[in-house]
Scaffold this active site. Sequence first.
Site, short mmCIF file in Angstrom:
data_model
loop_
_atom_site.label_atom_id
_atom_site.label_comp_id
_atom_site.label_asym_id
_atom_site.label_seq_id
_atom_site.Cartn_x
_atom_site.Cartn_y
_atom_site.Cartn_z
NE ARG A 88 -2.62 1.24 3.57
CZ ARG A 88 -3.49 1.31 4.58
NH1 ARG A 88 -4.79 1.19 4.33
NH2 ARG A 88 -3.09 1.45 5.81
N GLY A 91 -3.11 4.10 -0.96
CA GLY A 91 -4.35 3.42 -0.58
C GLY A 91 -5.57 3.80 -1.41
CG HIS A 92 -6.22 7.32 -3.32
ND1 HIS A 92 -5.66 7.39 -2.07
CD2 HIS A 92 -6.83 8.52 -3.51
CE1 HIS A 92 -5.92 8.57 -1.55
NE2 HIS A 92 -6.63 9.29 -2.39
N GLY A 162 1.20 3.40 -6.30
CA GLY A 162 0.19 2.78 -7.16
C GLY A 162 -0.01 3.57 -8.44
CE1 TYR A 458 -9.17 7.15 -12.89
CE2 TYR A 458 -11.48 7.10 -13.52
CZ TYR A 458 -10.36 7.80 -13.13
OH TYR A 458 -10.45 9.16 -12.98
P1 FDA Z 1 -2.73 1.97 -3.50
O1 FDA Z 1 -1.75 2.07 -2.40
O2 FDA Z 1 -4.10 1.49 -3.17
O3 FDA Z 1 -2.09 1.11 -4.66
C1 FDA Z 1 -2.77 0.78 -5.87
C2 FDA Z 1 -2.21 -0.54 -6.41
O4 FDA Z 1 -0.80 -0.46 -6.58
C3 FDA Z 1 -2.44 -1.70 -5.45
O5 FDA Z 1 -2.57 -2.90 -6.20
C4 FDA Z 1 -1.15 -1.74 -4.65
O6 FDA Z 1 -0.90 -3.00 -4.07
C5 FDA Z 1 -0.11 -1.38 -5.71
N1 FDA Z 1 1.04 -0.66 -5.15
C6 FDA Z 1 1.01 0.41 -4.33
N2 FDA Z 1 2.25 0.82 -4.06
C7 FDA Z 1 3.09 0.01 -4.72
C8 FDA Z 1 4.50 -0.05 -4.80
N3 FDA Z 1 5.26 0.82 -4.15
N4 FDA Z 1 5.07 -1.03 -5.55
C9 FDA Z 1 4.29 -1.92 -6.22
N5 FDA Z 1 2.94 -1.91 -6.16
C10 FDA Z 1 2.34 -0.94 -5.42
N6 FDA Z 1 -5.71 8.29 -11.45
C11 FDA Z 1 -5.20 9.06 -12.45
O7 FDA Z 1 -4.52 8.56 -13.33
N7 FDA Z 1 -5.44 10.41 -12.44
C12 FDA Z 1 -6.16 11.02 -11.47
O8 FDA Z 1 -6.35 12.23 -11.52
C13 FDA Z 1 -6.68 10.21 -10.42
N8 FDA Z 1 -7.43 10.77 -9.41
C14 FDA Z 1 -7.91 9.97 -8.40
C15 FDA Z 1 -8.67 10.53 -7.37
C16 FDA Z 1 -9.17 9.74 -6.35
C17 FDA Z 1 -9.98 10.37 -5.24
C18 FDA Z 1 -8.92 8.35 -6.36
C19 FDA Z 1 -9.47 7.46 -5.27
C20 FDA Z 1 -8.15 7.79 -7.37
C21 FDA Z 1 -7.66 8.59 -8.40
N9 FDA Z 1 -6.91 8.04 -9.44
C22 FDA Z 1 -6.43 8.84 -10.44
C23 FDA Z 1 -6.63 6.59 -9.47
C24 FDA Z 1 -5.25 6.30 -8.90
O9 FDA Z 1 -4.26 6.66 -9.83
C25 FDA Z 1 -5.11 4.80 -8.60
O10 FDA Z 1 -6.10 4.39 -7.70
C26 FDA Z 1 -3.72 4.49 -8.07
O11 FDA Z 1 -3.42 3.12 -8.26
C27 FDA Z 1 -3.61 4.83 -6.60
O12 FDA Z 1 -2.30 4.70 -6.13
P2 FDA Z 1 -2.10 4.63 -4.55
O13 FDA Z 1 -0.67 4.40 -4.27
O14 FDA Z 1 -2.78 5.77 -3.91
O15 FDA Z 1 -2.99 3.37 -4.19
#
Ligand code: FDA
Length: 515
Positions: A88, A91-92, A162, A458
Amino acid sequence: HVTWGDAHEDFLHCLSLYSSNDSNSISKVTYTPCNTSYSSVLQSRIGNVRFNTTETPKPDVIVTPTNVLQIQATIYCSQKHSLQIRIRSGGHDFEGLSYVSSTPPFAVIDLTNLRTVNVDVASKSAWVQSGATLGEIYHGIGVKSRTLAFPAGICPTVGAGGHFSGGGYGVLMRKYGLAADNIIDAHLIDVNGRILNRASMGEDLFWAIRGGGGNTFGIVIAWKINLVPVPPAVTVFSVSRTLEQNATKLFHRWQYVANMFPEDLMIQLIIKKDSSSQRGNSNTITAFFYALFLGGVDTLLPLVKEGFPELGVMKEDCKETSWMEAQISFATGFSGNLSTDVLLTNASIFPHKFKQSIDYFTDPVPLAVIEEIWKRIGENVEIVWLILTPFGGRMSEISESSIPYPHRAGILYQMGYDVGWDDGSAETSQRHINWFRRLYSYMTPFASKNPRGAYVNYRDLDLGTNLPGHTSYETASIWGLKYFKNNFRKLVQVKTAVDPTNYFRNEQSVPPFSS
Ligand code: FDA
């Protein structure tokens, strides 16, 4: 968990043994359900509260490492004790896959303590750790330079880890492509605990981690990003129109013009209805046109007046500002709050439960379809956001196989569908999810085809999932080809080479070929 039994004691012992230089600190960043801080650590980065219920499967252990050794120890001990790992960053994940697993037992490695952003103005690059949020990255760049930027997403609380793993689109996309198009190096810990950089991982793996989806090839701990030039003054505007103010015709016209403008101009169209009693309390459907122009207002106005006169943009609607402040305007929906705190906040712009997906369009949809969309938004659902982002410009120039993200030339725009709700009842959730599925189904004839495109950032589990045991190439292709088109096979090949036993996996990660 019955399946995991008492093994967690052995697991915790293993952790302290294999990070022995550091045994004190790993116990300080390891949380089991017995720990009083467990719930707050788990909840600190839950991007979709749909997965924050008592029924949601919870991790058996959460580790929030402060260094690489602790990550290596967690990977080693998790494998030894048959514990699956979820990674994580922000977490989005739309389906909560970074902190929820349908096949326990599992551990979460949460990178919240690895969030350094090191900007080097001289080389126009930065090293950012995966736990950093986009807001922290934009802030880190903005305080050092008014003329450098990074083309990534709009929401400041999204995590680099992510987001970069899946692509990452934002308001600079037409000028510079995706975040993943602008990554020039990375540090990854593989399934054997080795730390690899671009040179040592090789170009195929480096290709795969820039868009092939997270939790698949290893844990990326840091990314080297290429910073892009922007003028010291950019221009933003926000124009809103209700249905009575011609929103239908403006939506229709926008489809023809937004992707044709020079790549310095991005006009996003966001359709919103928020009838939730906790916030919006209104059934009005409003179309918001949010724009970023890489130049001054006097150059922008003639462009918009010629290309999209129906919008009626006036000089008073426009504001010249810095790129960093422009990001704040987008993040707040042009609320007028320009505090840099917005970039450093943990508060999500989607505080409700939601279900989302996306479509790509190669042809404009007819007026009758827009009328039907309004009709559906008017039904008994609380919150609807449709986020329409034009393509063209740089996106049309980058080849479909340059990185795993394939949606490039020929796409006019993408439309993200988001339905949200506050009420926690199962009936309410089902009603909203059913509504979402009906809308997605209705849009089938108008969206991209063969395959209908989707975007791994998405994430939508409705598109298909891996099986609990081995998933065949054919089964995974059902969703894989939608996300990656012809790049899917190469992703499976890379996965087979670097993680043949499929240790890093989730319900929708690229599987290896069977042996
Ligand atoms: P999270 O931690 O949940 O990780 C997402 C996935 O990647 C999971 O499968 C996780 O296990 C894996 N992961 C995380 N960190 C990792 C690492 N270090 N190494 C390997 N794997 C890893 N998208 C976009 O392109 N443009 C936008 O403007 C937006 N806006 C937006 C707004 C809101 C409110 C949300 C909820 C989502 C978006 N998104 C977006 C989508 C966003 O890009 C997508 O959900 C990403 O995967 C989120 O990354 P996080 O690290 O926050 O999520």
